[in-house]
Scaffold this active site. Structure first.
Site, PDB file in Angstrom:
ATOM      1  N   GLN A  94       0.851  -1.207   0.000  1.00 10.69           N
ATOM      2  CA  GLN A  94       0.000   0.000   0.000  1.00 10.69           C
ATOM      3  C   GLN A  94       0.878   1.245   0.000  1.00 10.69           C
ATOM      4  O   GLN A  94       1.828   1.346   0.789  1.00 10.69           O
ATOM      5  CB  GLN A  94      -0.908  -0.014   1.233  1.00 10.69           C
ATOM      6  CG  GLN A  94      -1.926   1.117   1.234  1.00 10.69           C
ATOM      7  CD  GLN A  94      -2.927   1.008   2.388  1.00 10.69           C
ATOM      8  OE1 GLN A  94      -2.807   0.135   3.246  1.00 10.69           O
ATOM      9  NE2 GLN A  94      -3.904   1.899   2.402  1.00 10.69           N
ATOM     10  N   HIS A 100      -8.618   1.854  -0.843  1.00 13.78           N
ATOM     11  CA  HIS A 100      -8.989   1.860  -2.262  1.00 13.78           C
ATOM     12  C   HIS A 100      -8.935   0.452  -2.817  1.00 13.78           C
ATOM     13  O   HIS A 100      -8.091  -0.347  -2.428  1.00 13.78           O
ATOM     14  CB  HIS A 100      -8.079   2.782  -3.076  1.00 13.78           C
ATOM     15  CG  HIS A 100      -6.609   2.552  -2.893  1.00 13.78           C
ATOM     16  ND1 HIS A 100      -5.927   2.976  -1.780  1.00 13.78           N
ATOM     17  CD2 HIS A 100      -5.694   1.918  -3.656  1.00 13.78           C
ATOM     18  CE1 HIS A 100      -4.656   2.633  -1.875  1.00 13.78           C
ATOM     19  NE2 HIS A 100      -4.485   1.971  -3.004  1.00 13.78           N
TER      20      HIS A 100
END
Ligand code: 5GP
Ligand code: ZN
Length: 114
Positions: A94, A100
């Site tokens: 990430q 997301h």
């Protein structure tokens, strides 16, 4: 006010190619696409990652999944298939710490990831 990159995209302070938005969810094209279709689906509230999702986000979590399905439909990859990825934390790779889901498609994708 959060100076998180995706919060700034939600507030339209930073431009993005938006596919659609609802009251709770935003879908926009990734700036560095890894496939012919590469869309990010995010909640409009700041949640750092999947690891920070809580019981109070139950309805939002369902909306995010349905938004992923809508992305596939609206980008024409529903029939050919697609991959949905949520990178979480350091080992997950990430890099933006606002939850997301990547939606990738438009070509066959290899598996497993590196
Ligand atoms: P992560 O590595 O956190 O799973 O994914 C972050 C994604 O955000 C990456 O695919 C990256 O290309 C995308 N990204 C980073 N900055 C921007 C930006 O300013 N605009 C858009 N549309 N995407 C971005
Ligand atoms: Zn944020």
């Amino acid at each position: 006010m959060s100076d998180c990159l995706f919060c700034r995209i939600i507030r339209k302070e930073i431009p993005a190619k938006i596919l659609f938005e609802t009251e709770h969810v935003l879908a926009f094209h990734d700036i560095q696409p890894q496939a012919p279709v590469h869309v990010l689906v995010i909640p409009k509230i700041h949640v750092e990652s999947l690891a920070q999702l809580e019981e109070s986000h139950r309805a939002l979590a369902g909306e995010l999944l349905l938004a992923i399905q809508r992305v596939a439909r609206e980008t024409g990859i529903e029939a050919t298939g697609y991959r949905t990825v949520a990178n979480t934390g350091a080992h997950g790779g990430q890099s933006v710490f606002h939850l997301h889901f990547h939606v990738l498609g438009g070509r066959p994708l290899s598996w497993p990831p590196g």
